[in-house]
Structures are given as C-alpha cells and as structure tokens.
Design an enzyme around this catalytic site. Structure first.
Site, PDB file in Angstrom:
ATOM      1  N   CYS A   1       0.841  -1.200   0.000  1.00 44.58           N
ATOM      2  CA  CYS A   1       0.000   0.000   0.000  1.00 44.58           C
ATOM      3  C   CYS A   1       0.880   1.255   0.000  1.00 44.58           C
ATOM      4  O   CYS A   1       1.990   1.256   0.519  1.00 44.58           O
ATOM      5  CB  CYS A   1      -0.910   0.001   1.230  1.00 44.58           C
ATOM      6  SG  CYS A   1      -2.092   1.382   1.266  1.00 44.58           S
TER       7      CYS A   1
ATOM      8  N   ASP B   1       0.375   3.786   1.709  1.00 45.12           N
ATOM      9  CA  ASP B   1       0.301   4.373   3.047  1.00 45.12           C
ATOM     10  C   ASP B   1       1.699   4.683   3.599  1.00 45.12           C
ATOM     11  O   ASP B   1       2.578   3.808   3.610  1.00 45.12           O
ATOM     12  CB  ASP B   1      -0.428   3.386   3.979  1.00 45.12           C
ATOM     13  CG  ASP B   1      -0.831   4.024   5.303  1.00 45.12           C
ATOM     14  OD1 ASP B   1       0.060   4.560   6.000  1.00 45.12           O
ATOM     15  OD2 ASP B   1      -2.020   3.979   5.639  1.00 45.12           O
TER      16      ASP B   1
ATOM     17  N   ARG C   1       2.777   4.899   6.411  1.00 46.82           N
ATOM     18  CA  ARG C   1       3.178   4.174   7.623  1.00 46.82           C
ATOM     19  C   ARG C   1       3.674   2.761   7.338  1.00 46.82           C
ATOM     20  O   ARG C   1       4.007   2.013   8.249  1.00 46.82           O
ATOM     21  CB  ARG C   1       1.971   4.088   8.584  1.00 46.82           C
ATOM     22  CG  ARG C   1       1.489   5.445   9.056  1.00 46.82           C
ATOM     23  CD  ARG C   1       0.113   5.340   9.698  1.00 46.82           C
ATOM     24  NE  ARG C   1      -0.909   4.939   8.729  1.00 46.82           N
ATOM     25  CZ  ARG C   1      -2.205   4.752   9.029  1.00 46.82           C
ATOM     26  NH1 ARG C   1      -2.615   4.947  10.260  1.00 46.82           N
ATOM     27  NH2 ARG C   1      -3.056   4.397   8.091  1.00 46.82           N
TER      28      ARG C   1
ATOM     29  N   HIS D   1      -2.123  -4.039   4.976  1.00 46.88           N
ATOM     30  CA  HIS D   1      -1.951  -3.647   6.379  1.00 46.88           C
ATOM     31  C   HIS D   1      -3.309  -3.420   7.019  1.00 46.88           C
ATOM     32  O   HIS D   1      -4.271  -3.042   6.353  1.00 46.88           O
ATOM     33  CB  HIS D   1      -1.084  -2.382   6.502  1.00 46.88           C
ATOM     34  CG  HIS D   1      -1.711  -1.147   5.906  1.00 46.88           C
ATOM     35  ND1 HIS D   1      -2.340  -0.194   6.665  1.00 46.88           N
ATOM     36  CD2 HIS D   1      -1.815  -0.724   4.625  1.00 46.88           C
ATOM     37  CE1 HIS D   1      -2.797   0.757   5.872  1.00 46.88           C
ATOM     38  NE2 HIS D   1      -2.499   0.475   4.630  1.00 46.88           N
TER      39      HIS D   1
ATOM     40  N   CYS E   1      -6.310  -0.149   6.856  1.00 46.56           N
ATOM     41  CA  CYS E   1      -6.044   0.503   5.565  1.00 46.56           C
ATOM     42  C   CYS E   1      -7.184   1.473   5.219  1.00 46.56           C
ATOM     43  O   CYS E   1      -8.356   1.077   5.150  1.00 46.56           O
ATOM     44  CB  CYS E   1      -5.896  -0.554   4.470  1.00 46.56           C
ATOM     45  SG  CYS E   1      -5.518   0.158   2.848  1.00 46.56           S
TER      46      CYS E   1
END
Ligand code: ZN
Length: 199
Positions: A42, A44, A46, A98, A101
C-alpha cells in the site's frame, strides 16, 4: 537552492552513513540490481517496504498503490510484475496489506470520495464476494481488518492468475507468491498462509 533543505540534509547523512559501513556501496549498486523479492504494498506512509523487512537498496523491487491492488488491466502494476519476473527473475512476490487501511475502509463507506472510488471498487467487489462472512462481524474496525486480509488474499490470486506468473511457472521458474499483512499498531507482519508456487 534546495526547496526542502531538511530532506537533502537527511539524504546526505543517509548516504554518508552507508558509505561509512561500505565505501563502495553505491558504486557497487550502480552496476546492477538483483533483488530476490518483489513487494506489492500500500502507498500508506506508515508502511515503508524496505524498512519493515530490513532490506537494503538493491534487495527489494517495489510497487505500491492505494490498498495494494493487482488489477488485470493496470499496465503499471503488470509491467512491474513482468519486469520483476522475466528480467530480474525474482523468486518471491510479496503482496503485503496492512490493518486499518484507509482505502479498504473507504471502499465500504457510503459516502463518495471522488475518482479514487473507481479504484476502490475492486475492494468493494471483494466485500461483495465475502459478504456473508463480513456481515457476521459486528465491530466495524474488526470488519475492516478482516476485509484488509481478504483483499490481500484476493490480490495473491490475481498475481497468480496473470499470464506473466502462469507462463513463468509453465517454464519451471522458481517463483512463489505470498500474502502478508502488517500491523501498524505493533510494526509486525503476519503471514496469511496463502502462498502459491508453480510446483
Ligand atoms: Zn493502505
């Protein structure tokens, strides 16, 4: 003059640190890359691919998009897979989602989010496919996290069903596709135990 000087300062420190442990690190790396792994994760912020698995530059070929989707008409993702499998000859393709999400959560919300809803529709289809299981989960956060897992499981199948991977297996290439999920809250990965290989 650099517009974001702190990022260039960080880069200089990072580069010097690596040269400190191996003076020829970048010169050696510039000659070639031979990663064993393709990471599909992803976007993302993080979930930084290399850091999570402790791999150095040159060791992980990476493709990231919103909610780690492998869509059969996405030439960007397919090109990455093809280059990784046919040219780099990676031995493992890791689809890593994750928990928590945002894309997965948005996919089953009622409210519109604009253009991205077309992309997230793929997750909506997965939610429909598993609607009986998902509807039995009362707590919304738990439901989202289960859909995060199911989304990874579906993408592993999508990778395995590409002509690229099928043909690699037909010619006997050593290649395994894995489905993992990462916990933002504890920094730990879990294997969803859905690995597929050609053997
Ligand atoms: Zn995400």
């Amino acid at each position: 003059m650099n517009k974001l000087p702190h990022l260039f300062a960080n880069n200089l420190a990072w580069s010097e640190n690596l040269r400190h442990t191996d003076a020829n690190f970048f010169e050696t790396l510039a000659e070639q890359q031979s990663p064993e792994y393709l990471w599909i994760g992803c976007s993302d912020s993080r979930v930084p691919a290399n850091e999570i698995v402790g791999l150095m530059p040159g060791e992980l070929f990476v493709h990231r998009n919103v909610s780690n989707l492998v869509v059969h008409s996405d030439m960007n993702c397919l090109s990455v897979i093809q280059f990784a499998v046919d040219v780099l000859r990676v031995k493992h393709i890791i689809v890593c989602g994750h928990y928590g999400c945002g894309g997965v959560a948005a996919a089953i919300e009622e409210k519109p989010h604009g253009l991205i809803d077309n992309w997230l529709r793929n997750i909506g289809d997965t939610a429909m496919k598993y609607k009986n299981e998902l509807s039995s989960i009362i707590e919304h956060r738990v439901k989202i996290d289960r859909l995060c897992e199911l989304n990874v499981i579906e993408q592993v199948q999508n990778v395995a069903n590409t002509t690229i991977v099928r043909e690699a297996w037909q010619r006997g290439q050593d290649l395994t596709v894995h489905g993992w999920i990462y916990g933002i809250k504890d920094g730990l990965m879990r294997d969803l135990d859905v690995s597929v290989s050609g053997n």
